[in-house]
Design a protein around this motif. Structure first.
Motif, mmCIF file in Angstrom:
data_model
loop_
_atom_site.group_PDB
_atom_site.id
_atom_site.type_symbol
_atom_site.label_atom_id
_atom_site.label_comp_id
_atom_site.label_asym_id
_atom_site.label_seq_id
_atom_site.Cartn_x
_atom_site.Cartn_y
_atom_site.Cartn_z
ATOM 1 N N ALA A 32 -8.709 19.600 -9.783
ATOM 2 C CA ALA A 32 -9.911 19.061 -10.430
ATOM 3 C C ALA A 32 -9.833 19.232 -11.942
ATOM 4 C CB ALA A 32 -11.153 19.745 -9.878
ATOM 5 N N ALA A 33 -9.428 20.417 -12.389
ATOM 6 C CA ALA A 33 -9.328 20.652 -13.828
ATOM 7 C C ALA A 33 -8.254 19.768 -14.459
ATOM 8 C CB ALA A 33 -9.015 22.123 -14.097
ATOM 9 N N GLY A 34 -7.132 19.636 -13.796
ATOM 10 C CA GLY A 34 -6.060 18.786 -14.309
ATOM 11 C C GLY A 34 -6.471 17.332 -14.380
ATOM 12 N N LEU A 47 0.336 17.014 -20.283
ATOM 13 C CA LEU A 47 1.350 18.071 -20.269
ATOM 14 C C LEU A 47 0.735 19.400 -19.828
ATOM 15 C CD1 LEU A 47 4.254 18.923 -20.876
ATOM 16 C CD2 LEU A 47 3.541 19.330 -23.228
ATOM 17 N N LEU A 48 -0.449 19.709 -20.329
ATOM 18 C CA LEU A 48 -1.134 20.944 -19.945
ATOM 19 C C LEU A 48 -1.465 20.949 -18.454
ATOM 20 C CD1 LEU A 48 -2.475 23.594 -20.882
ATOM 21 C CD2 LEU A 48 -4.545 22.265 -21.283
ATOM 22 N N ALA A 49 -1.948 19.829 -17.944
ATOM 23 C CA ALA A 49 -2.290 19.733 -16.520
ATOM 24 C C ALA A 49 -1.050 19.904 -15.643
ATOM 25 C CB ALA A 49 -2.960 18.396 -16.235
ATOM 26 N N LEU A 50 0.061 19.285 -16.029
ATOM 27 C CA LEU A 50 1.288 19.418 -15.244
ATOM 28 C C LEU A 50 1.872 20.824 -15.338
ATOM 29 C CD1 LEU A 50 2.974 15.961 -15.840
ATOM 30 C CD2 LEU A 50 1.938 16.813 -13.731
ATOM 31 N N LEU A 51 1.758 21.463 -16.497
ATOM 32 C CA LEU A 51 2.231 22.847 -16.618
ATOM 33 C C LEU A 51 1.397 23.795 -15.765
ATOM 34 C CD1 LEU A 51 3.083 23.114 -20.429
ATOM 35 C CD2 LEU A 51 4.664 23.229 -18.508
ATOM 36 N N GLY A 52 0.090 23.591 -15.743
ATOM 37 C CA GLY A 52 -0.770 24.406 -14.894
ATOM 38 C C GLY A 52 -0.463 24.206 -13.420
ATOM 39 N N THR A 53 -0.207 22.967 -13.051
ATOM 40 C CA THR A 53 0.141 22.652 -11.666
ATOM 41 C C THR A 53 1.472 23.307 -11.285
ATOM 42 O OG1 THR A 53 -1.037 20.555 -11.831
ATOM 43 C CG2 THR A 53 0.578 20.746 -10.078
ATOM 44 N N LEU A 105 -0.395 12.117 -10.938
ATOM 45 C CA LEU A 105 -0.299 12.086 -9.476
ATOM 46 C C LEU A 105 1.141 12.250 -8.998
ATOM 47 C CD1 LEU A 105 -2.768 9.165 -8.747
ATOM 48 C CD2 LEU A 105 -3.090 11.554 -8.138
ATOM 49 N N LEU A 106 2.038 11.452 -9.546
ATOM 50 C CA LEU A 106 3.436 11.528 -9.128
ATOM 51 C C LEU A 106 4.109 12.806 -9.620
ATOM 52 C CD1 LEU A 106 4.540 7.812 -9.565
ATOM 53 C CD2 LEU A 106 3.923 9.010 -7.472
ATOM 54 N N GLY A 107 3.780 13.206 -10.836
ATOM 55 C CA GLY A 107 4.372 14.421 -11.392
ATOM 56 C C GLY A 107 3.991 15.660 -10.606
ATOM 57 N N GLY A 108 2.727 15.758 -10.214
ATOM 58 C CA GLY A 108 2.293 16.897 -9.410
ATOM 59 C C GLY A 108 2.966 16.930 -8.056
#
Length: 129
Positions: A32-34, A47-53, A105-108
């Protein structure tokens, strides 16, 4: 001390189950945050969302020592992202349908698969083969 007598810090079964449930809830929160951050501060937010994931998935792997430690947060993440991407009958939705959302979506998903297929590192003090 025999080879099988090496100390391993393996949590009990109820402890592992609690960890998996906790990681699934964290997956919901990170998804949700990402979803919100990646759209708000593009491209740094993406980039921040993918790093957190990636941190959550890898942390689940390292904490539990099993691939299920990646699957639990990934399941929560996917549920969260899919619910937010579905939109509402009024037409409101978190995802606008741009390139950033597709990469998120794909990166996660790719990060979850990468973390689940990482070979486990040998434990310190474990005998080498």
């Amino acid at each position: 001390m025999s080879q099988s007598g090496a100390l391993t810090a393996r949590p009990s079964k109820p402890g592992r189950i609690a960890a998996y449930v906790g990681f699934a809830v964290l997956g919901l929160v990170v998804g949700a945050a990402g979803s919100l951050v990646q759209a708000a501060w593009f491209p740094a937010g993406l980039l921040l969302a993918l790093l957190g994931t990636a941190g959550l998935f890898y942390g689940g792997l390292r904490t539990t020592g099993t691939q299920l430690g990646v699957v639990a947060p990934a399941a929560g993440w996917i549920v969260s992202v899919l619910l937010l991407s579905a939109g509402r009958p009024e037409g409101d939705g978190v995802f606008a349908g741009g390139l950033g959302e597709i990469v998120f979506l794909l990166g996660g998903t790719v990060l979850a698969v990468m973390c689940a297929t990482i070979s486990r590192l040998p434990q310190p003090g474990a005998p080498s083969a």
